[in-house]
Motif scaffolding. Structure first.
Motif, mmCIF file in Angstrom:
data_model
loop_
_atom_site.group_PDB
_atom_site.id
_atom_site.type_symbol
_atom_site.label_atom_id
_atom_site.label_comp_id
_atom_site.label_asym_id
_atom_site.label_seq_id
_atom_site.Cartn_x
_atom_site.Cartn_y
_atom_site.Cartn_z
ATOM 1 N N LYS A 132 3.153 9.019 -5.812
ATOM 2 C CA LYS A 132 4.354 8.423 -6.405
ATOM 3 C C LYS A 132 5.359 9.494 -6.797
ATOM 4 O O LYS A 132 6.568 9.336 -6.602
ATOM 5 N N ALA A 174 1.267 3.450 -6.220
ATOM 6 C CA ALA A 174 0.527 4.542 -5.598
ATOM 7 C C ALA A 174 -0.067 5.460 -6.659
ATOM 8 O O ALA A 174 0.278 5.371 -7.844
ATOM 9 N N ASN A 189 0.851 -1.184 0.000
ATOM 10 C CA ASN A 189 0.000 0.000 0.000
ATOM 11 C C ASN A 189 0.888 1.235 0.000
ATOM 12 O O ASN A 189 2.118 1.127 -0.011
ATOM 13 N N GLU A 190 0.267 2.407 0.021
ATOM 14 C CA GLU A 190 1.053 3.638 -0.128
ATOM 15 C C GLU A 190 2.028 3.854 1.033
ATOM 16 O O GLU A 190 3.163 4.284 0.822
#
Length: 224
Positions: free
Chosen positions: A200, A195, A153-154
């Motif tokens: 990103k 992301a 995940n991010e």
């Protein structure tokens, strides 16, 4: 927990309470983590060529406080000095940040502050783990992405990118059989599309800023 807090837990040994990464790289990576957090919260962004200003600059989207004192102090600083590149601000943003994060984690009962002296003369504080449950969850997410191959995940992706920029992934994930493959996997993940574009872009800029700041600091230290 802030991303910077997660990063700090990974970069301190649970038993000795000592950092496993050197300064100033550790401090710059913490500042990078704060900037990524502010991006995730929609507070700041990185300018592009289409914004009508120089690309690659920090810009504030929402100056309202987040409710976290550490984040708000850095957000106010960025708002007061707009149009700066991350690599030019990361040193200033890192000032006192590590101490603030350590104290905050100790206040939550995650770390404990052990006071002592080096050689019986010089005061020093170690920060061993007091409650490692959250860190265990963070490490499980890292293992899943780096060793199993799941898409992070991010937050986990940001941690991997910052650890890769610091070149400390094998020091954090210590049970990997092939350290070289582990480092390559971390770099691949840092460069992959895990992301949203804005996040990103911010992570990529922070990686570059941390690396550049470390190089500048090392060059200055060598010259002196």
């Amino acid at each position: 927990m802030l991303i910077a807090e997660d990063l700090l837990l990974l970069l301190y040994d649970d038993e000795t309470g000592k950092p496993i990464a050197g300064s100033p790289g550790l401090d710059y990576s913490l500042a990078g983590a704060v900037l990524i957090e502010l991006t995730l919260l929609g507070k700041i962004d990185i300018t592009t060529a289409g914004d009508g200003v120089k690309p690659g600059r920090l810009k504030v989207l929402d100056p309202r406080p987040t409710g976290d004192a550490i984040l708000d102090e850095r957000l106010a600083f960025i708002a007061d000095k707009p149009g700066k590149r991350p690599k030019d601000q990361i040193g200033r943003l890192s000032k006192k940040l590590r101490d603030q994060l350590l104290m905050q984690l100790a206040g939550r009962g995650v770390l404990q502050a052990d006071e002592g002296k080096v050689l019986g003369l010089f005061p020093v504080t170690r920060w061993p783990a007091k409650d490692a449950r959250h860190e265990a969850e963070v490490r499980a997410a890292l293992d899943s992405a780096l060793k199993v191959g799941t898409t992070p995940n991010e937050r986990t992706g940001a941690l991997i990118a910052l650890l890769s920029a610091l070149n400390v992934v094998p020091k954090v994930v210590t049970d990997a059989v092939d350290k070289k493959a582990l480092k390559e996997r971390a770099k691949q993940l840092a460069d992959s599309d895990w992301a949203a574009d804005a996040v990103k872009k911010a992570v990529t800029e922070m990686q570059a800023a941390v690396t550049a700041a470390i190089i500048v600091a090392s060059t200055a230290a060598t010259a002196s």
